[in-house]
Design a protein around this motif. Structure first.
Motif, PDB file in Angstrom:
ATOM      1  N   SER A 159       9.616  14.147   1.029  1.00  0.00           N
ATOM      2  CA  SER A 159       8.331  14.253   1.714  1.00  0.00           C
ATOM      3  C   SER A 159       8.517  14.339   3.229  1.00  0.00           C
ATOM      4  CB  SER A 159       7.495  13.043   1.335  1.00  0.00           C
ATOM      5  OG  SER A 159       6.518  12.792   2.272  1.00  0.00           O
ATOM      6  N   LEU A 169       2.430   4.501  -1.271  1.00  0.00           N
ATOM      7  CA  LEU A 169       1.956   5.405  -2.313  1.00  0.00           C
ATOM      8  C   LEU A 169       3.102   5.926  -3.178  1.00  0.00           C
ATOM      9  CD1 LEU A 169      -0.459   7.505  -0.115  1.00  0.00           C
ATOM     10  CD2 LEU A 169      -1.045   5.637  -1.651  1.00  0.00           C
ATOM     11  N   GLY A 174       2.795   7.610   7.106  1.00  0.00           N
ATOM     12  CA  GLY A 174       3.364   8.623   6.224  1.00  0.00           C
ATOM     13  C   GLY A 174       3.388   8.243   4.753  1.00  0.00           C
ATOM     14  N   THR A 175       3.434   6.952   4.459  1.00  0.00           N
ATOM     15  CA  THR A 175       3.677   6.604   3.053  1.00  0.00           C
ATOM     16  C   THR A 175       2.603   5.724   2.405  1.00  0.00           C
ATOM     17  OG1 THR A 175       4.901   4.586   3.529  1.00  0.00           O
ATOM     18  CG2 THR A 175       6.165   6.624   3.530  1.00  0.00           C
ATOM     19  N   THR A 176       1.666   5.206   3.189  1.00  0.00           N
ATOM     20  CA  THR A 176       0.752   4.258   2.544  1.00  0.00           C
ATOM     21  C   THR A 176      -0.647   4.839   2.380  1.00  0.00           C
ATOM     22  OG1 THR A 176      -0.107   3.264   4.557  1.00  0.00           O
ATOM     23  CG2 THR A 176       1.951   2.366   3.706  1.00  0.00           C
ATOM     24  N   ARG A 177      -1.431   4.081   1.630  1.00  0.00           N
ATOM     25  CA  ARG A 177      -2.810   4.431   1.385  1.00  0.00           C
ATOM     26  C   ARG A 177      -3.607   4.460   2.684  1.00  0.00           C
ATOM     27  NH1 ARG A 177      -6.349   2.515  -3.554  1.00  0.00           N
ATOM     28  NH2 ARG A 177      -7.511   1.091  -2.244  1.00  0.00           N
ATOM     29  N   GLY A 183       0.795  -1.224   0.000  1.00  0.00           N
ATOM     30  CA  GLY A 183       0.000   0.000   0.000  1.00  0.00           C
ATOM     31  C   GLY A 183       0.826   1.271   0.000  1.00  0.00           C
ATOM     32  N   ARG A 211      -2.836   7.684   4.296  1.00  0.00           N
ATOM     33  CA  ARG A 211      -3.430   8.798   3.567  1.00  0.00           C
ATOM     34  C   ARG A 211      -4.924   8.886   3.865  1.00  0.00           C
ATOM     35  NH1 ARG A 211      -1.513  11.172  -0.937  1.00  0.00           N
ATOM     36  NH2 ARG A 211       0.371  11.129   0.315  1.00  0.00           N
ATOM     37  N   HIS A 212      -5.588   7.738   3.901  1.00  0.00           N
ATOM     38  CA  HIS A 212      -7.028   7.739   4.182  1.00  0.00           C
ATOM     39  C   HIS A 212      -7.305   8.176   5.625  1.00  0.00           C
ATOM     40  CE1 HIS A 212      -8.118   4.886   0.627  1.00  0.00           C
ATOM     41  NE2 HIS A 212      -7.558   6.018   0.256  1.00  0.00           N
TER      42      HIS A 212
END
Lengths: 326, 253, 329
Positions: C3, B119, C193-196, B117, C199-200
């Motif tokens: 980032s 991104l 910090g870096t995954t879906r 997952g 983010r969600h």
């Protein structure tokens, strides 16, 4: 919430009857039939705690010897909202005397006053109300003496060694542990080889106690003794010392003697325990209650002594270990 | 004009005893901006909800390219290339424009990292910058949270988000409400560009000059029914207002 | 800028980091012999490990604009169930038990935490009850359940291999407890910090309605976030078991507030949408360093809570004025 509600309801229902009682000479307990003067009830602060269980053992033994019928009713938690309904329930039964460890020094005054007004002799055990007019006698540990005993015990354990000593207290304003700390501070001054570095509060949280011990070790590498004023501070201090690799090298004196603490004493995690004598508190409470019922002179305040347990003499003093059952 | 892209026939939708749509019809063609107008309570919002999958009509049919379709969720509508720009923006103010553009459709890194997952922020930023450029949306930075942008820029990003993912049709519910003059022009520019790419744009608006300025056709709703259709070039504000208030009606609209 | 560097500089994480360094510098200057030592570093890290694991889960929850008051009680419950299971497997006293027992204990602790987390999540996300109320309820219920199981007293009999392995063991001089907490924190930081999933989490906290309209399964995601917080509280309970060698039923009353304070100090906003695990690490260490430093330097004990409170309130005030400045544009 329901217990709180019921407590409030009970108070509301009872207060007018009390007022009526002043005028007409009646009392709530009167409706429950004849008073049973040969009965005695113990209401500890909380159920299933070794300290109170040991007190119960002493209570049962002494009351039976004096020819009294006994009953013990404990709240599930150390809370006045849970203890109040028990008190009002006992009131209906109208025993000759009630031994009680009030869970709040103000909130329990009302319910306990009802006991007194119903002609029941009230004896406070372990804790007490601020209002000294309710109970005929108060029996409790002399916490200051316990603190002094802790200092003497620590001095014996240290022998001729020199170093810093620390006290771990719970929260500022806790009367029992403050008294223990005070007694310790007074007594430790008599030993020039022990340098008292003050007390630290821990919010009664083991992790804070652990952190304060290691911080003190960092600041005072000559730390030679720690007095932990209750169970949680003792557990935290043991963890901090273990973490620092100083178990045994720093003498840890704990307070109380519940089974886990006794186990730690045996295994060398703790070097000494200052044990209260709950069984004697229970027995003395019965003596005072009997005297009050029979109209004999009563001691208003009784303070029972504490004992020091070390690994060397612990088996000889096993009667002081707190019990999980009689 | 050929075959309609989207066609709604005789939609009925009731909420309890309230009839929001009473046999409403609607048509949109590819490559045009069609304005949907009507007084408050005429059923515009309900119609858009039924056509974007948020609500389901009680009866009537929806056809896409002449084929009946079922739009039982916004996701189903999106899968058919139908997107919606909501009046209240619906952006995440703490995320940057690229993250908002790809919200719910994030790109993952290729390979094993993507399986966990992870991104691909770099690629999303690159594509977002590209899309903003294509749509004429100018942002000083694609790195700041959207909440730090001006109202017009925020709205442009919200519009861009729907437009980028739409392949067929975009509903825009009052996209210029609460915007200043310059910002409003910027959003309307985006609307025109989208049309020029061959998509259908359905513009819901109360602002008659704006409707006349940007739309190709106008459809009017009144009391849950379509009551009139106009070609923008051959109509006037008076005619539109007349249709909305019921002073004027067309047979067979 | 990468980032991570951008995030560090943009949030107040940078400032919090400077505050932490400043505190260490001040205490270090006052007592260099006692503060700047391997011993103090080691003990401070170990003593903060359990709270750090709780706070990582709390960071996720607060970023969704939720709150979890139950973590301390779930820690107690998990410790009690774990210790009691290990004892039951070994005839009432697991002190001499082996690694098999320890693994079962770990599984029980994690499952216990997961159960409470799932309950919290379902009540918050499905039933729509405010998280403050839901977790206030489970705060009381989990503690009560733990006390019920243990009869109100602490549970001892923790295996020696657990106490010596995880509790006080080290690996090349680094305490194992610290390694475990660091691993959990690193994974937590990367996922956020870096995954879906991360983010969600931000998107839901920033604007739940927008997230829902963007096709994010908000309900399911919230359940998973509370589940995560519960599992980490379960792990923290197991770590506390190894560290204290007893499952304490009292003495974790303020763990929830300590975790929330650390998270908020670290720049995570109680309004949701903003925050980072890196910030939480810094935020958790500020009170720890203050407490330790005050004891070492010998400052009056009553000053300590005042100083911690001042820093906390200042951090929240800073966060709010930053938001206000932004929203006025």
């Amino acid at each position: 919430m329901s217990t709180r509600t019921s407590a409030v309801l009970a108070a509301l229902l009872l207060s007018p009857s009390l007022l009526a009682g002043c005028g007409g000479g009646g009392q709530i307990g009167d409706s429950g039939g004849s008073a049973d003067a040969k009965k005695m009830v113990l209401i500890p602060g909380v159920a299933a705690e070794p300290f109170y269980t040991s007190m119960e053992c002493g209570f049962r033994e002494a009351a039976a010897a004096a020819g009294y019928e006994v009953d013990v009713q404990a709240p599930a938690r150390f809370e006045s909202t849970l203890q109040t309904p028990i008190v009002t329930g006992v009131l209906a039964d109208k025993p000759g005397a009630v031994l009680i460890a009030p869970t709040d020094d103000k909130a329990m005054a009302g319910p306990m006053k009802q006991l007194k007004d119903a002609g029941i002799k009230v004896v406070e055990v372990d804790t007490k109300l601020q209002d000294t007019s309710v109970a005929v006698s108060s029996v409790s540990s002399d916490n200051e003496q316990g603190g002094r005993l802790a200092a003497r015990t620590l001095a014996e354990l240290v022998g001729g060694g020199t170093g810093s000593v620390l006290v771990l207290n719970t929260k500022a304003g806790t009367s029992t542990t403050d008294a223990r700390a005070k007694g310790f501070e007074e007594e430790v001054g008599k030993y020039p080889n022990l340098k008292y570095v003050g007390q630290q509060y821990t919010d009664n949280e083991p992790d804070q106690a652990a952190s304060k011990v290691t911080a003190t070790l960092a600041a005072n590498p000559d730390l030679i003794g720690v007095f932990a004023t209750n169970l949680n501070t003792g557990e935290g201090a043991a963890t901090g010392l273990r973490n620092a690799g100083r178990t045994g090298a720093v003498n840890l004196v704990g307070f109380d003697a519940s089974p886990k603490q006794v186990e730690d004493l045996r295994s060398g995690v703790v070097q000494a325990l200052i044990a209260q004598d709950p069984a004697t508190i229970g027995r003395t409470g019965v003596e005072q209650a009997v005297a009050a019922i029979e109209g004999k002179p009563v001691n208003r305040d009784v303070e029972t002594d504490l004992v020091a347990l070390t690994k060397a003499d612990m088996e000889a003093n096993s009667k002081y270990f707190y019990k999980q059952r009689c | 004009m050929g075959e309609p892209l989207l066609e709604a026939r005789d939609l009925v939708k009731t909420y309890g005893s309230v009839e929001a749509l009473r046999g409403a019809s609607f048509t949109a063609y590819a490559g045009e901006v069609v304005a949907l107008i009507g007084d408050n309570g005429a059923g515009k919002s309900t119609l858009v909800k039924c056509l974007s999958g948020v609500e389901q009509p009680d009866s009537g049919s929806v056809l896409l390219d002449g084929e009946p379709v079922r739009l039982d969720s916004p996701t189903a509508a999106r899968a058919l290339g139908v997107e919606t720009v909501y009046q209240d923006l619906a952006v995440a103010p703490d995320l940057d424009p690229a993250a908002n553009l790809f919200l719910g459709r994030e790109l993952r890194k290729p390979g094993p990292l993507g399986w966990f997952g992870v991104l691909d922020d770099k690629e999303m930023r690159r594509r977002a910058a590209e899309s903003f450029r294509d749509l004429g949306v100018s942002l000083q930075s694609v790195d700041v949270p959207i909440g730090a942008l001006s109202g017009g820029q925020r709205q442009s990003v919200a519009v861009a988000r729907s437009v980028v993912w739409a392949s067929r049709l975009v509903f825009m519910d009052e996209p210029t409400a609460a915007l200043g003059v310059v910002q409003r022009e910027r959003v309307l520019d985006v609307v025109r560009r989208v049309r020029d790419q061959g998509m259908a744009v359905v513009l819901i608006s109360h602002n008659m000059p704006e409707v006349l300025a940007v739309s190709d056709r106008v459809e009017v709703l009144r009391l849950g029914r379509r009551v009139a259709r106009f070609t923008t070039a051959r109509t006037t504000v008076e005619e539109l207002v007349g249709a909305m208030t019921g002073a004027l009606s067309q047979e067979g609209a | 800028m990468t980032s991570l560097a951008r995030r560090l500089a943009s949030a107040n994480t940078l400032w919090i980091g400077l505050v932490l360094l400043g505190l260490i510098a001040v205490f270090g200057a006052l007592r260099p012999d006692a503060v700047l030592t391997v011993f103090t570093l080691q003990t401070t890290l170990v003593e903060t490990s359990v709270l750090l694991v709780l706070s990582v889960g709390m960071t996720y929850v607060i970023i969704t604009s939720g709150i979890d008051l139950s973590v301390g009680s779930v820690l107690v419950f998990s410790g009690v169930t774990s210790a009691m299971t290990m004892n039951a497997l070994n005839g009432g006293d697991a002190t001499g038990a082996g690694w098999g027992t320890v693994l079962v204990g770990l599984a029980v602790a994690l499952l216990s935490g997961a159960a409470w987390g799932l309950l919290n999540g379902l009540l918050v996300a499905r039933a729509g009850i405010p998280p403050l109320i839901v977790t206030l309820g489970s705060f009381g219920a989990a503690l009560g359940a733990g006390q019920l199981l243990s009869d109100g007293s602490n549970v001892s009999g923790v295996p020696d291999v657990l106490g010596e392995g995880l509790g006080t063991g080290t690996w090349f001089g680094v305490p194992n407890l610290v390694l475990l907490a660091a691993a959990v924190t690193a994974v937590g930081a990367l996922v956020l910090g870096t995954t879906r999933f991360g983010r969600h989490t931000y998107a839901i906290g920033s604007n739940e309605e927008a997230a829902r309209r963007a096709g994010i399964g908000v309900t399911g995601h919230l359940v998973r976030v509370y589940l995560l917080a519960g599992v980490l509280a379960g792990l923290a309970g197991f770590m506390a078991l190894a560290y204290f060698r007893v499952a304490s039923v009292t003495g974790h009353d303020t763990d929830n507030l300590n975790a929330i304070a650390g998270v908020v100090l670290g720049g995570t906003s109680l309004f949701g949408g903003v925050g980072s695990v890196v910030g939480t690490v810094l935020g958790v260490f500020i009170p720890a360093v203050l407490r330790k430093g005050f004891v070492i330097v010998g400052v009056n004990v009553y000053w300590q809570p005042i100083a911690v409170a001042l820093v906390l309130v200042a951090a929240v005030w800073f966060d709010q004025s930053r938001r206000k400045a932004r929203n006025q544009r």
